[in-house]
Design an enzyme around this catalytic site. Structure first.
Site, mmCIF file in Angstrom:
data_model
loop_
_atom_site.group_PDB
_atom_site.id
_atom_site.type_symbol
_atom_site.label_atom_id
_atom_site.label_comp_id
_atom_site.label_asym_id
_atom_site.label_seq_id
_atom_site.Cartn_x
_atom_site.Cartn_y
_atom_site.Cartn_z
ATOM 1 N N LYS A 168 33.065 104.828 -17.962
ATOM 2 C CA LYS A 168 31.860 104.777 -17.135
ATOM 3 C C LYS A 168 31.539 106.175 -16.609
ATOM 4 C CE LYS A 168 31.391 100.245 -17.237
ATOM 5 N NZ LYS A 168 30.184 99.516 -17.667
ATOM 6 N N ASP A 197 29.004 104.867 -20.528
ATOM 7 C CA ASP A 197 28.051 103.890 -19.996
ATOM 8 C C ASP A 197 27.620 104.331 -18.606
ATOM 9 O OD1 ASP A 197 26.603 101.676 -19.242
ATOM 10 O OD2 ASP A 197 28.259 100.247 -19.431
ATOM 11 N N GLU A 223 25.372 104.683 -23.314
ATOM 12 C CA GLU A 223 24.921 103.319 -23.026
ATOM 13 C C GLU A 223 24.123 103.250 -21.729
ATOM 14 O OE1 GLU A 223 27.186 99.070 -22.135
ATOM 15 O OE2 GLU A 223 28.073 100.525 -23.511
ATOM 16 N N GLU A 249 22.211 94.976 -23.057
ATOM 17 C CA GLU A 249 22.853 93.985 -22.208
ATOM 18 C C GLU A 249 21.940 93.499 -21.094
ATOM 19 O OE1 GLU A 249 25.530 95.707 -18.782
ATOM 20 O OE2 GLU A 249 25.986 96.809 -20.606
ATOM 21 N N ASP A 272 23.563 90.514 -25.534
ATOM 22 C CA ASP A 272 24.529 89.666 -24.838
ATOM 23 C C ASP A 272 24.114 88.213 -25.061
ATOM 24 O OD1 ASP A 272 25.530 88.006 -22.642
ATOM 25 O OD2 ASP A 272 26.160 89.851 -21.654
ATOM 26 N N HIS A 299 27.657 93.037 -25.586
ATOM 27 C CA HIS A 299 28.186 93.277 -24.249
ATOM 28 C C HIS A 299 29.030 92.103 -23.766
ATOM 29 C CE1 HIS A 299 27.450 92.571 -19.797
ATOM 30 N NE2 HIS A 299 28.046 93.747 -19.774
#
Length: 370
Positions: A168, A197, A223, A249, A272, A299
């Site tokens: 992240k 992400d 992401e 997602e 997702d 996701h």
């Protein structure tokens, strides 16, 4: 053929297995609505959906008050027809997360029922492109985790055969993100994939700065750098960087994915199955992505997504974030960093019904027909 004779719904609240923090939120719980559909021959299908700690009650209300009563007497095999009828009945609240998440609980139950009636595992019912898929892990890459622990987790995953780790990003300054990522890259070497992400946390200017930084580290994808509903800004970012842009997602309809793919704003599709509204629309997004020569890397929900990614040819990865262990008797099959689709008829999730019964939130239970 058999009609739907009974429908049950209930909700379970699952606490995360580890602390999960990204640039915009903490994953405090997984509110998990279930739908159980019984047909006139006594066969059952079990489906589910989820929220990250908020909105579960709204999903249960939509299921109980609007959607589930419409199922009684319907032909269970007419899954696409049922999905479209239910969507139309909620057109005033669609497109949106609550409607999609409610539809997903129903749709996954119908597919579970169809596969059980046919005696086929889900991945074969949907195409059977492959029996296993490589995994990358997100579970050790959360934003609050210290750099040395990021490195240790990535090295541990690499030793287990995983092909990549997601980290992240979205620290207050680019230099902080760069230091964390550089340490991981130096430790794992050039042949191990690192995904990042930002969870929609950046402005276009900050996303552009970080994209140039990510190029230096050979990052596999960037992401959700920007708010997911801003197609044009993602297109501009994709055109200005060699790092693939991953989105999906936080998108809730086939048309949203169409807009991204036609405009060139998505290099990786992360549809997702719960947030798109179930297996029925998920497969349509996957085929749409294939037509644009774009891979699908979904996701979350690995226990369900493993069968979906094994059903199609354009899904090179499965995200590893375990969450259902407390509600299942046996976990998803994994060997040497690969996940294997279940060969059992249905979704292939080995539910522990005693554990589910003990975890039910009673005020959100309802039964129709029967």
């Amino acid at each position: 053929m058999a009609t739907i004779s009974k429908v049950e719904t209930f909700m379970v609240d699952l606490k995360p297995k580890v602390k999960r923090v990204d640039a915009i939120q903490s994953f405090v719980s997984q509110e998990t609505p279930f739908v159980v559909i019984t047909d006139s021959e006594g066969k059952q299908g079990i489906g589910y959906s989820y929220t990250i700690g908020q909105g579960g009650g709204a999903i249960m209300s939509l299921l109980s008050e609007t959607l589930l009563p419409q199922l009684i007497g319907r032909e269970a095999e007419e899954i696409d027809r049922i999905w479209r009828d239910l969507l139309f009945s909620t057109h005033a609240t669609a497109v949106g997360a609550i409607t999609s998440l409610a539809l997903a609980a129903i749709d996954t139950a119908l597919w579970d029922l169809r596969c059980k009636r046919a005696g086929l595992p889900l991945f074969r019912m949907l195409g059977g492109a492959k029996e296993s898929v490589p995994m990358y892990t997100t579970e050790g890459g959360w934003l609050h985790i210290e750099t040395e622990d990021l490195v240790a987790d990535a090295l541990g995953a690499q030793a287990k055969g995983f092909s990549g780790s997601k980290v992240k990003i979205g620290k207050p300054h680019l230099a902080e993100d760069y230091a964390r990522l550089s340490a991981v890259r130096e430790a794992v070497g050039p042949n191990y994939e690192i995904m990042v992400d930002a969870n929609q946390s950046l402005t276009r200017a900050e996303a552009t700065r970080r994209a140039h930084m990510l190029e230096k580290l050979n990052i596999a994808w960037f992401e959700e750098p920007l708010p997911a509903d801003d197609v044009l800004e993602h297109v501009g970012l994709a055109q200005s960087s060699t790092v693939p842009i991953a989105v999906g997602e936080s998108m809730y309809s086939l048309s949203q994915f169409k807009d991204y793919l036609v405009a060139g704003g998505a290099s990786i599709v992360q549809v997702d199955v719960a947030r798109i509204g179930g297996i029925t629309p998920w497969m349509k997004v996957a085929h749409l992505a294939e037509a644009h020569n774009v891979p699908v890397c979904p996701h979350f929900l690995m226990e369900l997504h493993v069968s979906l990614v094994c059903a199609i040819p354009n899904a090179p990865w499965l995200e590893y974030i375990p969450q259902l262990d407390s509600l299942t008797k046996t976990p998803m099959k994994m060997e040497n960093g690969r996940a294997f689709a279940s060969l059992e008829p249905g979704l292939g999730i080995d539910w522990d019904f005693d554990a589910i019964e003990a975890a039910k939130i009673e005020q959100h239970s309802a039964t129709f027909g029967g």
